[in-house]
Motif scaffolding. Sequence first.
Motif, PDB file in Angstrom:
ATOM      1  N   GLY A  82     -58.328  70.632  16.480  1.00 18.05           N
ATOM      2  CA  GLY A  82     -58.510  72.075  16.372  1.00 18.05           C
ATOM      3  C   GLY A  82     -59.690  72.343  16.980  1.00 18.05           C
ATOM      4  O   GLY A  82     -60.319  73.470  16.727  1.00 18.05           O
ATOM      5  N   GLY A  83     -60.311  71.807  17.910  1.00 17.91           N
ATOM      6  CA  GLY A  83     -61.410  72.130  18.704  1.00 17.91           C
ATOM      7  C   GLY A  83     -62.741  71.430  18.061  1.00 17.91           C
ATOM      8  O   GLY A  83     -62.838  70.262  17.924  1.00 17.91           O
ATOM      9  N   ALA A  84     -63.548  72.425  17.830  1.00 15.57           N
ATOM     10  CA  ALA A  84     -65.079  71.992  17.462  1.00 15.57           C
ATOM     11  C   ALA A  84     -64.697  71.205  15.918  1.00 15.57           C
ATOM     12  O   ALA A  84     -64.224  71.734  15.200  1.00 15.57           O
ATOM     13  N   THR A  85     -65.259  70.165  16.097  1.00 16.35           N
ATOM     14  CA  THR A  85     -65.283  69.094  14.807  1.00 16.35           C
ATOM     15  C   THR A  85     -66.387  68.264  14.472  1.00 16.35           C
ATOM     16  O   THR A  85     -67.208  68.317  15.236  1.00 16.35           O
ATOM     17  N   VAL A  86     -66.783  67.916  13.100  1.00 15.49           N
ATOM     18  CA  VAL A  86     -67.881  67.285  12.446  1.00 15.49           C
ATOM     19  C   VAL A  86     -66.927  66.034  11.758  1.00 15.49           C
ATOM     20  O   VAL A  86     -66.055  66.440  10.992  1.00 15.49           O
ATOM     21  N   SER A  87     -67.617  64.868  11.712  1.00 17.17           N
ATOM     22  CA  SER A  87     -66.919  63.749  10.980  1.00 17.17           C
ATOM     23  C   SER A  87     -68.060  63.084  10.052  1.00 17.17           C
ATOM     24  O   SER A  87     -69.101  63.140  10.436  1.00 17.17           O
TER      25      SER A  87
ATOM     26  N   LYS B  92     -64.264  79.791  23.900  1.00 19.19           N
ATOM     27  CA  LYS B  92     -63.555  79.013  22.845  1.00 19.19           C
ATOM     28  C   LYS B  92     -63.994  77.661  22.738  1.00 19.19           C
ATOM     29  O   LYS B  92     -63.555  76.891  21.794  1.00 19.19           O
ATOM     30  N   LYS B  93     -64.451  77.073  23.848  1.00 20.58           N
ATOM     31  CA  LYS B  93     -65.049  75.668  23.592  1.00 20.58           C
ATOM     32  C   LYS B  93     -66.104  75.274  22.948  1.00 20.58           C
ATOM     33  O   LYS B  93     -66.717  76.315  22.259  1.00 20.58           O
ATOM     34  N   VAL B  94     -66.435  74.208  22.509  1.00 21.77           N
ATOM     35  CA  VAL B  94     -67.759  73.661  21.557  1.00 21.77           C
ATOM     36  C   VAL B  94     -68.761  74.141  22.491  1.00 21.77           C
ATOM     37  O   VAL B  94     -69.101  73.755  23.594  1.00 21.77           O
ATOM     38  N   GLN B  95     -69.629  74.892  21.802  1.00 20.73           N
ATOM     39  CA  GLN B  95     -71.026  75.078  22.189  1.00 20.73           C
ATOM     40  C   GLN B  95     -72.105  74.475  21.598  1.00 20.73           C
ATOM     41  O   GLN B  95     -72.025  74.610  20.208  1.00 20.73           O
TER      42      GLN B  95
END
Length: 839
Positions: free
Chosen positions: A231-236, A304-307
């Motif tokens: 779903g695009g911008a992600t944190v793990s 819409k991309k990760v900034q």
Amino acid sequence: MRQLATRLDRWRRFSIRRRILVAMLAVSVIPLGIFASAGLVALSGLNSGALRTASAELESSQGVHLADLVLSKSEIVDNELESIQNQLALVSQSASNALDQPPVQVPPGQQSAGIAIYGPGSAEGNNSAQVRALSSLGSQLSQIFNWHTEVACVWVQLPQTGLLAVSPAGILSQANQARYLQLLPPETDYQKAVVRQEAAFHNPNSHWSRLVPAPSQDSVWTSVYSNPLTGGATVSEVTAGTAPNGEPYRIGANITVSHIVSEFLTGPPGTSQGSYAFLVASDGSLLSVGEGGASDLGLDTKRKKVQTVNLISRHSPWSQVAEPMLLGSRGSQTISLAGEPVDVFYSPLPASQWSLGVALPVSGLNGSVVAFSQQISHGIFGVTALLLPVLLILALLAVGVTNVLSRRLVRPLSSLTLASTRIADGDLATPVATSRDPVDEIDTLEVALEEMRHRLSRQRDQIDTDQQELEQRVESRTAELSQRNQELGTLNRLSAEMSTSLVVADVARTAAGQLHELWGDGDAAVFLADQMAPEGLRLVGWAQSPSVPGRDQAELRAAIAGLGELPASPIQVPGLVVVPLAAAGTKVGLLALGRRRPVDGRQMELLEVVGGQVALALRNAQLFAETREMATITERNRIAREIHDTLAQGLAGIIIQLQAAEAWMSREPERSQQALGNATDLARSSLQEARRSVWDLRPELLQRGSLAEALREEMVRTQERTGVKTSVRLQDLRQLTLAAPTEVSIFRIVQEAVANSVRHGRPSRVAVEVARDDGHLRVTVADDGCGFDPARPGRAGAFGITSMRERANSVGGGITVESAPGRGTKVVLDLPYAHEAQP
């Protein structure tokens, strides 16, 4: 009167919920009127100066209230993140156990229930240890995904094998399954997160070590990265570990930024008075921001991309707030954005080393205070004008209505309470009084309580029936276990009796006697397979009770001959049970039992087990007899070789010398005396050899001391007897302990090699060396004699060399002979000793 009756009937048809609400309203009017009157009197006494003072205090307390709200919000977010982290830690423990002790084999089609497994060897039907271990974690991974709606997916990775288990199973489409590794965070981001966490807890100015006394070095949270598969911008959140068998693994949960916004950054205080919430990672980068704050924090709302936005940049107005947030501090500051003051409240999230911040324009806070003050002023006059007459009327009605309603409410509830008490005390026989036409909740509860009483009564009857059936099963099982114990005792007694002897006849007679004693219904006979006997069987054991007439041996042989070929499994014919005896795939014979009554299936299984024990005992007795015979033949051959190489040659020499002396007696008496002297010397030498051969049957040197001492003493005796110089060199034998047969074989081989050298090589020196080399024991006997050609016919098969080879082979070693004419002889014994070495 009719109108009153109609109204009362309508009141009875009201639901209990409405009755209770009306009663509560009537009861609450009186205290409400009292408190409202007191409040109106107090509010009316406030002057404008007191109102301004209250507004000022409200303005100052609003900031404290917002700080408390931010702290409360941060605790909620931190608890959710800590829950995810703790559940991943539990999965890590399960993964470690599963990889160290793989679970039982999973049936095909069930190995990926709730999860999907990708990578080499993950095809359907594969039951490798790693695939089965990952499959066993499916329920835990699915549970984390189902319990935490902000989690996009949960995964377990085995880096060595390339396997990856993911929940939910359908997160990847068919087209994206080849790119399953893109579900994982980039390795560089993961390593940076590990370094940041290590640095944060070693920073003396950081508060994280106080907030998290014992951080897990194997569990880290990454910064935001782009992951189009989730779903695009992600944190793990990633937890790494290593199983006890050395297998590394990683477990992680991917959370998209959009889920963080929807789950964490909505609701107060992030959505009131123009405020917005935002999350800051441990490296100062912006994780996510609530609605309305994207432009203030430097995000382009059109992209819409990760900034990547770093709040600790020198040019960022947020740097003075971001720095204490990175250190785990809690508090508030005022910064300037586009000339407007903004209050920023922040609080740490210890579980992930993030910080939650809420930005609120100062103008919005002041405006709310002013509006609140105005509302208080208008409320004072409105309440005073409207509530006083209403409260007076409600106060008059409350007294009468409350008295009537309370009586109607208490009566049915009391009846229901008494019925519930009887059922709780175990009285299931007394029925509950119910209405034929239920009209309210009380009537419905009475009907439900009566139905419950019926169900409980039936269940109690069913429990009593099940308990009786269970008791019967327990008795049956106890009887069966008692029978099994008797059978086990029978087998143990039979095995103990048969193990007292290694003679075939004794074992057979013992087995027949024990079986006859156990069954006592007829005769018992044991036959051995013997091609030389009639019908290929030889009777070796027979037991028959004198008081019970049975068939004789001829009749039993005829019955067995009628069976034809030996059966492969126990069979029974009228009056006879035949059990084949086989051990290690070898047909030993058969066991015959005369029975007047048929044998059931359980007894037949017991006879089959007994047959196996009897066969094993008979086979051991046969092998023991064969071993004794082989040992006798071997020792007989050794003595023959000794006589051939010593006594036979000496006696032949004596005969030759005596014949020569007889021929020279009349012609050359001196030569005749010399021949007699030679014959005497040969006789003495032969006598010494005979004594040595007898002594060789029992090496007393080994009984008196160790192998090293025996070899030294033997070499000294050889030198004294023959005059040949001898030497013994022993290397690193102090900590070596060998089995007794191995020591005897080594001593005999050295003795034979030295005797052959002295007898045939005519050497001036014989050297013996014993050394250990890489798990082998190497024994070398070398001389400087005349030597011989080992390839010459007749030498390779000489009795001495053959004897040494046989002794070496008996202890698992080998003999090598090196010799050449005129160059001496070397005999080398190579013997592995690791399996015999003792601590």
